[in-house]
Design an enzyme around this catalytic site. Structure first.
Site, PDB file in Angstrom:
ATOM      1  N   GLN A   1      16.597  25.682   1.465  1.00  0.00           N
ATOM      2  CA  GLN A   1      17.160  27.027   1.624  1.00  0.00           C
ATOM      3  C   GLN A   1      16.608  27.717   2.871  1.00  0.00           C
ATOM      4  OE1 GLN A   1      16.603  29.170  -2.048  1.00  0.00           O
ATOM      5  NE2 GLN A   1      17.573  27.561  -3.249  1.00  0.00           N
ATOM      6  N   CYS A   2      16.485  26.976   3.919  1.00  0.00           N
ATOM      7  CA  CYS A   2      15.907  27.472   5.173  1.00  0.00           C
ATOM      8  C   CYS A   2      16.999  27.560   6.237  1.00  0.00           C
ATOM      9  CB  CYS A   2      14.818  26.488   5.625  1.00  0.00           C
ATOM     10  SG  CYS A   2      14.026  26.873   7.184  1.00  0.00           S
TER      11      CYS A   2
END
Length: 189
Positions: free
Chosen positions: A64-65
Site C-alpha cells: 500500500q505504498c
C-alpha cells in the site's frame, strides 16, 4: 617461585586464544549474504546460498505504498536478466508507514495477482531497528550510509556475496543506474 613450564604453557595458551578470536573476527567480517535466508511467503525458506555465485537484488516491499508500482519494474528487470543469473527477492515489510498491514494472502494477491510477480517473495519481515532480520543487520553494518529509509529500497548483492550497490526507494528498478549495476555484477568475476 613459578615453574617455567607453567609460565610458558600459560603464555602459549593466551596467544592461542587471541589467535582464535582473531580468526573468528575475520570469519565474521567475511560473512556473505549467502549465509542468510528468509522465510518464504508461502512457506519454506528462501536460502540465499541457493543463489551463490549469482547477483541478487533484495528489495523491501509494501503493498500500500506509493512505490508499490515498482513491483512491475522489478518483474521487468528480473525477466530481462534472470537468464543471465540475476535473482530478485521481494521482502515485504510493514516498517515504513504501516504500508504492509496484511498477511500472506493479501501480500500474495498484490504481488502475484495484481503485478504478476514470479520472483521469490519472502514472508513479512522487519528490515530496520534492533529487531531487523539478520540480512538487514548485516547490510546495515556493511553499508551504514545506505540503510532503507522507506519501502522499495534495493540492495544488490554481487556474485561474491557482498553488497555491490544500494539504491534508494525513489530509484525505479529499470533506471539505467540499476540496470548498469546489475549488468556489471553479472559480468564480474
Amino acid at each position: 617461585m613459578m615453574n617455567r613450564r607453567h609460565v610458558l604453557t600459560t603464555l602459549l595458551g593466551g596467544v592461542a586464544a587471541v589467535a582464535a578470536l582473531s580468526r573468528a573476527d575475520a570469519q565474521a567480517s567475511r560473512m556473505t549474504a549467502y549465509g542468510f535466508s528468509f522465510p518464504g511467503l508461502k512457506g519454506g525458506e528462501i536460502k540465499l546460498a541457493d543463489y551463490a555465485g549469482k547477483p541478487i537484488l533484495v528489495v523491501n516491499t509494501a503493498s500500500q505504498c506509493g512505490y508499490t508500482p515498482q513491483y512491475a519494474g522489478l518483474q521487468e528487470l528480473w525477466t530481462e536478466f534472470r537468464e543471465r543469473g540475476l535473482t530478485v527477492i521481494g521482502v515485504p515489510s510493514n516498517d515504513f508507514g504501516n504500508q504492509e498491514p496484511g498477511g500472506p494472502h493479501e501480500i500474495d494477491d498484490i504481488a502475484h495477482g495484481r503485478f504478476g510477480i514470479s520472483f521469490p517473495i519472502a514472508a513479512k519481515t522487519v528490515v530496520k531497528g534492533p529487531n531487523a532480520h539478520p540480512f538487514y543487520k548485516w547490510a546495515a553494518e556493511a553499508r551504514p550510509r545506505d540503510l532503507p529509509r522507506w519501502n522499495f529500497h534495493k540492495y544488490l548483492v554481487g556474485r561474491d556475496g557482498y553488497l555491490a550497490d544500494a539504491f534508494g526507494s525513489e530509484l525505479e528498478p529499470m533506471d539505467t543506474r540499476v540496470k548498469t549495476a546489475v549488468a556489471r555484477s553479472l559480468t564480474a568475476v
